[in-house]
Design an enzyme around this catalytic site. Sequence first.
Site, mmCIF file in Angstrom:
data_model
loop_
_atom_site.group_PDB
_atom_site.id
_atom_site.type_symbol
_atom_site.label_atom_id
_atom_site.label_comp_id
_atom_site.label_asym_id
_atom_site.label_seq_id
_atom_site.Cartn_x
_atom_site.Cartn_y
_atom_site.Cartn_z
ATOM 1 N N ARG A 1 34.300 33.317 34.657
ATOM 2 C CA ARG A 1 33.400 32.187 34.866
ATOM 3 C C ARG A 1 33.379 31.312 33.618
ATOM 4 N NH1 ARG A 1 27.955 34.124 35.751
ATOM 5 N NH2 ARG A 1 27.506 32.168 36.796
ATOM 6 N N LYS B 1 28.171 45.192 31.175
ATOM 7 C CA LYS B 1 28.841 44.557 32.318
ATOM 8 C C LYS B 1 30.080 45.368 32.721
ATOM 9 C CE LYS B 1 30.882 40.156 33.660
ATOM 10 N NZ LYS B 1 30.590 38.760 33.877
ATOM 11 N N ARG C 1 17.793 38.259 25.601
ATOM 12 C CA ARG C 1 17.528 38.287 24.163
ATOM 13 C C ARG C 1 18.180 39.557 23.627
ATOM 14 N NH1 ARG C 1 13.074 34.336 23.804
ATOM 15 N NH2 ARG C 1 14.029 32.831 25.190
HETATM 16 C C1 BTN Z 1 33.351 36.672 35.279
HETATM 17 O O1 BTN Z 1 33.548 35.889 34.329
HETATM 18 O O2 BTN Z 1 32.402 37.465 35.256
HETATM 19 C C2 BTN Z 1 34.229 36.641 36.502
HETATM 20 C C3 BTN Z 1 35.519 37.392 36.326
HETATM 21 C C4 BTN Z 1 36.382 37.386 37.574
HETATM 22 C C5 BTN Z 1 37.728 38.066 37.356
HETATM 23 C C6 BTN Z 1 38.501 38.240 38.634
HETATM 24 S S1 BTN Z 1 39.853 39.372 38.450
HETATM 25 C C7 BTN Z 1 40.475 38.903 40.000
HETATM 26 C C8 BTN Z 1 40.278 37.413 40.136
HETATM 27 N N1 BTN Z 1 41.398 36.669 39.589
HETATM 28 C C9 BTN Z 1 41.045 35.920 38.533
HETATM 29 O O3 BTN Z 1 41.814 35.192 37.876
HETATM 30 N N2 BTN Z 1 39.738 36.099 38.271
HETATM 31 C C10 BTN Z 1 39.109 36.983 39.245
#
Ligand code: BTN
Length: 254
Positions: free
Chosen positions: A48, A113, A249
């Site tokens: 993201r 995460k 935080r």
């Molecule tokens: C995030 O930033 O939390 C989202 C990450 C999403 C990663 C997945 S892996 C499969 C799919 N292909 C990508 O290029 N990104 C998503």
Amino acid sequence: MPNAGLFDGRLLVFDELPSTNQWLLDHAAECRHGDAVRAVAQTAGRGRFGRQWLAPPDRALALSVLLRPEDPARLPAAWVGALAAVGIRNMLERHGLAGRLQWPNDVFVAGRKIAGILAEQDSASPSLVLGLGINVNLTDRDFAHRPLRQPATSMALEAHHDFDVPTVAADLLAALEAAIRAFDAEGPAWVLRQWSAYDALAKGQTIDVQTPDGPASGAYRGMDEDGRLVLAAADGEPRRYWSGDVSLRQAQYP
Ligand code: BTN
């Protein structure tokens, strides 16, 4: 390839792709609702907000699913990320791991995460590509080499044993299908129930959010019936956000 995607879609497995999301965006016209793509190694995974996503071979699951329902109103794009997060959480539970959900679609185990979700859409196409990244067998060493915005973990770090990535993929697709069916039957109320049962954030907790309109902070009130984040600002008035990036935080990370 046997049908093992979502709703009898196909599951295509590549040894290596830059990004499973990009592959499906590029091939959407040839694919049908429920087709899924997995890369054993993903070399330029997207996260993201333009961030990179780490997915080394055999240690991460990089999976994307094409969604193009006949009736888009029964699977609104605004709910897809939250549904995917619930599906991931339920898959983790099957493997003995207690996941928690953080708006808009993050999944945490023990405050770290463990998975990420990126839904992308080509403006010219009615398809939505749902990308799912799970830290399956990643080690502390993998994370040490990357600048991470949040503490991260993997299924293996939490369970103290490695997992078979194709099995995790199959279980995840089954859990996602179950979540989509539950949403189809019950609508947002089902997601909201799951969310409040497994929310990573406590109501009243102060959080910071990077929104498209700038930073915001306030007391967490939960997710509303449209999937928006609700915060009580300093004046006590509720503010609602469609998208954003929550950070806690520092002292709130366990
Ligand atoms: C995030 O930033 O939390 C989202 C990450 C999403 C990663 C997945 S892996 C499969 C799919 N292909 C990508 O290029 N990104 C998503």
